[in-house]
Motif scaffolding. Structure first.
Motif: not given
Length: 251
Positions: A207-214, A222-236
């Motif tokens: 998830v982290t790799i895909v989100m970072a590349l996207t 990245q920005r704060g919203d991207i970091l929040g999305a990474v956190e939520q997707l990784c949590e799930a």
């Protein structure tokens, strides 16, 4: 201790005493402690889950645990997930995507992202025994914050620097700070079945790799919203790994 309290103040609504000599650089330097802050949030949510499990079904206990974590963080990461889904999903180009992400209104992509994300977490928790669900929550919150620190390290800030919640004029977390964050997130994994923990880590890494590349391709970083999305997707994703029917858990 000052940096740890700075991380608590930045990531949660928990009141902390004023820190003399505060500098904006402290936020980036406190990133090494983000997994510890996440584990504390997960611990409080886990306690609520264990107490609620004595009175209600796993569904209600899981929902109350998720509500607890959301209240503690002020929906900081959920807001980031919704904004990221709206921006990356509905924008025409990088500038348009960034403009959508800064808009406080939520769109269809954001609603769907929050709904599916919360649903996956709830379904995963409800499928586990209370103690395994509690340990999984603690681990998931730590691993997810470590993933955000990694993204902060590897990607530059995207968009208007004046709107950044973390100063872009200070050095982002370095390699050593990333390794410290990863080390802090590791200890709760010992409380889980190793196969499930490894699957959860693998999902989080993917998830982290895909989100970072996207994010790098669509908005340039990245920005704060991207970091929040990474956190939520990784949590799930981590909770999904814990809920997978692999080898029987120890607890």
């Amino acid at each position: 201790m000052a940096l740890l309290l700075c991380g608590v103040q930045f990531l949660t609504r928990i009141p902390v005493p004023p820190q003399p000599g505060f500098s904006v650089d402290w936020i980036n330097r406190s990133a090494r402690y983000f997994p510890l802050v996440g584990q504390f949030v997960g611990l409080l949510a886990a306690l609520v889950l264990l107490l609620a499990a004595n009175l209600w079904s796993g569904w209600i206990a899981g929902l109350l645990a998720l509500l607890t974590a959301t209240l503690i963080t002020g929906a900081l990461h959920e807001d980031g997930l919704a904004d990221t889904a709206d921006g990356l999903g509905g924008g025409r180009d990088a500038a348009h995507r960034l403009a959508i992400m800064k808009d406080s209104r939520i769109g269809a992509y954001g609603v769907l992202a929050l709904g599916f994300g919360t649903g996956l977490k709830l379904l995963s928790l409800a499928s586990l025994s209370p103690w395994v669900a509690a340990f999984s929550l603690i681990a998931a919150h730590g691993v997810a914050r470590a993933a955000t620190v990694t993204v902060m390290h590897v990607l530059p800030y995207a968009g208007d620097e004046a709107s950044a919640k973390i100063s872009t004029r200070t050095r982002p977390p370095g390699v050593g700070e990333v390794f410290v964050a990863l080390a802090f997130c590791a200890w709760p994994l010992l409380l889980l079945n190793s196969a499930n923990a490894m699957l959860g880590i693998a999902i989080c890494a993917a998830v982290t790799i895909v989100m970072a590349l996207t994010a790098r391709r669509l908005i340039g970083g990245q920005r704060g919203d991207i970091l929040g999305a990474v956190e939520q997707l990784c949590e799930a994703g981590f909770l999904l790994g814990c809920a997978a029917h692999l080898k029987a858990a120890v607890f």
